[in-house]
Design a protein around this motif. Sequence first.
Motif, PDB file in Angstrom:
ATOM      1  N   ALA A 115       0.832  -1.201   0.000  1.00  0.00           N
ATOM      2  CA  ALA A 115       0.000   0.000   0.000  1.00  0.00           C
ATOM      3  C   ALA A 115       0.867   1.252   0.000  1.00  0.00           C
ATOM      4  O   ALA A 115       0.591   2.219  -0.734  1.00  0.00           O
ATOM      5  N   LEU A 117      -7.681  -3.566   1.865  1.00  0.00           N
ATOM      6  CA  LEU A 117      -6.305  -3.097   1.806  1.00  0.00           C
ATOM      7  C   LEU A 117      -6.293  -1.656   2.294  1.00  0.00           C
ATOM      8  O   LEU A 117      -6.883  -0.777   1.665  1.00  0.00           O
ATOM      9  N   PRO A 121      -4.894   0.615  -2.414  1.00  0.00           N
ATOM     10  CA  PRO A 121      -5.445   0.990  -1.103  1.00  0.00           C
ATOM     11  C   PRO A 121      -6.903   1.402  -1.220  1.00  0.00           C
ATOM     12  O   PRO A 121      -7.327   1.997  -2.208  1.00  0.00           O
TER      13      PRO A 121
END
Length: 285
Positions: A51, A233, A274
Motif C-alpha cells: 500500500a 487493503l 489501497p
Amino acid sequence: MPGTVIVTDSTASLSPEVAAAHGIVVVPLQVVIGAQVHDEGSDGATPEMVAGALRDFVPVSTSRPAPARLLEIYEELAAGGAESIVSIHLSGEMSGTFESAQLAAARASVPVIPVDSRQVSAATGFAALAAAEVAAAGGSAEEAAEAARRRAAAAHSYFYVDTLEYLRRGGRIGAAAALLGGALSVKPLLEIREGHVASLERVRTAGRALQRLEDLAVAAAQERPVDVCVAHLASPERAAQLADRLRQRLADQLEGRDIWCTELGAVLGAHVGPGMVAAAVSPRE
C-alpha cells in the motif's frame, strides 16, 4: 501426515494458524517492489509495504512460483509420507500459478492433482479447506479435488475499489474501462466471474458501495450455511463496518462461525490498491 496433502498459495487468505490446523501447505507468490523481490507473507512482502509503495508511485509487480519450486515442495511432502497431493490455486485466468502446478505435477514422484479454483483470495482458501476436510476424513485425492472445485464454483467474490487504475496497470481490466471510471468519478463494484475480474455496478459514493457489498453478500448466501470473509487493503474501518453488518444479517447462515475480517495479501493488494474492500461468500456442503 494424511495420505493426501493439500497445497495452496499465499493469495488464498489462510492465516498460518488456520493452514497449520488443517495441514494445508501454503506456497508464497512473489512481489517485486522497486528492484527488490520478496515472498508474500509476514516475513516478506506485507500489505502495508505494498500500500505504501503504491501511494508513493514505486513500481510494484507480482510473480508466480516457479514450477521447480512447486516440484521441490511436492517432493518434500512425498519424502515426508504424502501418497498424493491436491494443489489448489487462484484463477489461472489471472495468474500463472496454476500452470506452474500443472508443470510440476507432471514431474512429481507422487500423484498431484492441480485445481484451478477460478477464484481469488478467501474463495480459494475456503475451497482448500473443503479439500482438507475430505482428506482428513479419509477421502481420496480425487474426492478432495472435486470438493474444492464444487466449493469454489459455488462461491461469490465481490469487491469495491477506490480507483480502477491499479487493475489497469496490472492488465486485469482494459484502459478504456479505467478511463471511463475515472472520468465519471464513480466507485466501481466488481466481481470474479468465470475466473476474470468483471464489472458489476457503478455507484457514486463509498458509503453506497459498502451498502451494495452488504446486500450482494446477503443475496449470495440465500438461506444456506455459509462461510464469509471480508478483506481490505488499508481500509480497516470500512471492512470492520461491513463485517459487523454481515454478522447481524447472516447470523442464521453462519451457524455460530465468525466472519473472517482480514487485510488482503500483498500480491492481490498490488492489483487493487489501497481502499479496496471485498466480501467472499462460500456456501458449505
